[in-house]
Motif scaffolding. Structure first.
Motif, PDB file in Angstrom:
ATOM      1  N   LEU A  70     -28.234 -28.680   5.172  1.00 51.31           N
ATOM      2  CA  LEU A  70     -28.913 -29.915   4.776  1.00 51.31           C
ATOM      3  C   LEU A  70     -28.931 -30.051   3.249  1.00 51.31           C
ATOM      4  N   LYS A  71     -29.175 -28.929   2.564  1.00 50.36           N
ATOM      5  CA  LYS A  71     -29.195 -28.964   1.095  1.00 50.36           C
ATOM      6  C   LYS A  71     -27.823 -29.310   0.541  1.00 50.36           C
ATOM      7  N   ARG A  72     -26.775 -28.750   1.153  1.00 46.01           N
ATOM      8  CA  ARG A  72     -25.418 -29.040   0.673  1.00 46.01           C
ATOM      9  C   ARG A  72     -25.080 -30.523   0.821  1.00 46.01           C
ATOM     10  N   LEU A  73     -25.547 -31.116   1.902  1.00 49.80           N
ATOM     11  CA  LEU A  73     -25.309 -32.549   2.114  1.00 49.80           C
ATOM     12  C   LEU A  73     -25.994 -33.364   1.023  1.00 49.80           C
ATOM     13  N   TYR A  74     -27.244 -33.024   0.719  1.00 47.91           N
ATOM     14  CA  TYR A  74     -27.995 -33.738  -0.313  1.00 47.91           C
ATOM     15  C   TYR A  74     -27.373 -33.536  -1.689  1.00 47.91           C
ATOM     16  N   LYS A  75     -26.936 -32.304  -1.957  1.00 49.88           N
ATOM     17  CA  LYS A  75     -26.311 -32.023  -3.254  1.00 49.88           C
ATOM     18  C   LYS A  75     -25.017 -32.821  -3.419  1.00 49.88           C
ATOM     19  N   PHE A  81     -19.561 -38.066  -8.063  1.00 53.22           N
ATOM     20  CA  PHE A  81     -18.134 -38.306  -8.206  1.00 53.22           C
ATOM     21  C   PHE A  81     -17.788 -39.571  -7.426  1.00 53.22           C
ATOM     22  N   GLU A  82     -16.531 -39.943  -7.427  1.00 46.38           N
ATOM     23  CA  GLU A  82     -16.113 -41.193  -6.811  1.00 46.38           C
ATOM     24  C   GLU A  82     -16.331 -41.180  -5.300  1.00 46.38           C
ATOM     25  N   LYS A  83     -17.208 -42.054  -4.821  1.00 47.77           N
ATOM     26  CA  LYS A  83     -17.442 -42.288  -3.406  1.00 47.77           C
ATOM     27  C   LYS A  83     -17.800 -41.024  -2.613  1.00 47.77           C
ATOM     28  N   PRO A  84     -18.873 -40.318  -2.972  1.00 47.13           N
ATOM     29  CA  PRO A  84     -19.265 -39.151  -2.162  1.00 47.13           C
ATOM     30  C   PRO A  84     -19.764 -39.563  -0.776  1.00 47.13           C
ATOM     31  N   GLU A  85     -20.241 -40.820  -0.652  1.00 49.79           N
ATOM     32  CA  GLU A  85     -20.811 -41.260   0.624  1.00 49.79           C
ATOM     33  C   GLU A  85     -19.807 -41.208   1.771  1.00 49.79           C
ATOM     34  N   GLU A  86     -18.530 -41.494   1.466  1.00 50.37           N
ATOM     35  CA  GLU A  86     -17.522 -41.452   2.525  1.00 50.37           C
ATOM     36  C   GLU A  86     -17.333 -40.029   3.047  1.00 50.37           C
ATOM     37  N   PHE A  91     -18.476 -36.046   7.302  1.00 53.16           N
ATOM     38  CA  PHE A  91     -19.133 -34.784   7.652  1.00 53.16           C
ATOM     39  C   PHE A  91     -20.196 -35.016   8.729  1.00 53.16           C
ATOM     40  N   VAL A  92     -21.045 -36.011   8.519  1.00 54.29           N
ATOM     41  CA  VAL A  92     -22.133 -36.291   9.466  1.00 54.29           C
ATOM     42  C   VAL A  92     -21.576 -36.706  10.825  1.00 54.29           C
ATOM     43  N   ARG A  93     -20.543 -37.487  10.821  1.00 53.61           N
ATOM     44  CA  ARG A  93     -19.936 -37.891  12.099  1.00 53.61           C
ATOM     45  C   ARG A  93     -19.396 -36.663  12.834  1.00 53.61           C
ATOM     46  N   HIS A  94     -18.792 -35.735  12.093  1.00 56.93           N
ATOM     47  CA  HIS A  94     -18.298 -34.495  12.697  1.00 56.93           C
ATOM     48  C   HIS A  94     -19.457 -33.673  13.257  1.00 56.93           C
ATOM     49  N   VAL A  95     -20.574 -33.664  12.547  1.00 53.52           N
ATOM     50  CA  VAL A  95     -21.766 -32.936  13.000  1.00 53.52           C
ATOM     51  C   VAL A  95     -22.282 -33.516  14.316  1.00 53.52           C
ATOM     52  N   PHE A  96     -22.416 -34.839  14.374  1.00 52.36           N
ATOM     53  CA  PHE A  96     -22.963 -35.475  15.568  1.00 52.36           C
ATOM     54  C   PHE A  96     -21.990 -35.489  16.747  1.00 52.36           C
ATOM     55  N   ALA A 110     -13.831 -32.671   5.512  1.00 58.97           N
ATOM     56  CA  ALA A 110     -15.149 -33.056   4.996  1.00 58.97           C
ATOM     57  C   ALA A 110     -16.073 -31.843   4.883  1.00 58.97           C
ATOM     58  N   VAL A 111     -15.968 -30.904   5.815  1.00 56.99           N
ATOM     59  CA  VAL A 111     -16.796 -29.694   5.768  1.00 56.99           C
ATOM     60  C   VAL A 111     -16.471 -28.892   4.516  1.00 56.99           C
TER      61      VAL A 111
END
Length: 256
Positions: A70-75, A81-86, A91-96, A110-111
């Protein structure tokens, strides 16, 4: 393709993830305030930050990720950097999409990117904790100006609150134009619009304590006295203290 227009906060991004699933959106990109308006072709979905929606996504992630994950995701969000949200979304889609923990699944790009980016942010945190240099104003406020590559103020506040608990201080991020202020009781976020240039230099000179220049000279003298010329290794020094930080380091500033 759908552009998700959100407010640029982590809570807003979590809300955007909720909306992706709720509205069954495909091929999404994220857009913060101040960025380009989006794609020439495609639709725009405006995300209204909702604490309840964001909390549902966060709770879902808590069930599937470790505290470090969870911390790594927030960090990654703070990496700036350019477009970290994508990357975060992939990553989140892979998690779910998996019933097991995927944090060690480095075959997924993404991981690996999340892990690598979090380490980059951690390095920036350590540098800021080591390189912040406070100066004193006439009203006994210690202030420091930094320009980190990553948005790390929220990650360094506990360090400075515990280390300098007996004095008021302000750490200002000149790149992002906001700071954290400690008033002897708690740390709050403050927005300050300083402008670079002569006016700012004059203002700092006016508000600085009259003894501040003496202490700076003392520190520069000490730094110079402990430096062993024969062992000077500029390449190693740059590796641990990149030149972009030098302009806010007392020991690297020339007098006047």
């Amino acid at each position: 393709m759908t552009t998700l227009q959100y407010d640029g906060t982590y809570e807003g991004w979590l809300t955007a993830v909720f909306d992706i699933y709720a509205y069954k959106l495909e091929d999404v990109v994220f857009n913060k305030p101040g960025a380009s308006s989006g794609l020439m072709f495609g639709s725009t979905h405006r995300v209204i930050t909702d604490e309840t929606k964001g909390e549902r996504v966060w709770l879902g992630l808590q069930k599937r990720l470790s505290a470090d994950g969870l911390k790594r995701l927030y960090k990654t969000f703070l990496a700036d950097f350019e477009k970290p949200e994508e990357t975060m979304w992939h990553f989140v889609r892979h998690v779910f999409n998996n019933s097991h923990n995927v944090e060690e699944d480095y075959s997924h790009p993404a991981v690996w990117e999340i892990r690598k980016t979090a380490k980059r942010v951690d390095r920036e945190v350590h540098r800021m904790e080591a390189f912040v240099r406070f100066k004193l104003t006439r009203d006994h406020l210690y202030y420091a100006i930094i320009e980190p590559d990553c948005d790390v103020l929220s990650l360094i506040s506990n360090h400075f609150e515990s280390r300098f608990a007996d004095q008021r201080w302000l750490i200002y991020d000149a790149r992002r134009r906001y700071g954290i202020y400690y008033n002897l009781e708690n740390v709050t976020t403050v927005a300050i619009d300083f402008h670079q240039g002569r006016a700012t230099s004059n203002l700092i000179a006016e508000i600085s304590d009259e003894r501040e220049e003496f202490y700076q000279d003392l520190w520069r003298s000490y730094f110079k006295s402990v430096t062993i010329a024969a062992r000077k290794n500029l390449r190693l020094q740059l590796q641990h203290m990149p030149k972009r930080y030098w302009k806010h380091l007392t020991e690297k500033m020339s007098k006047g």
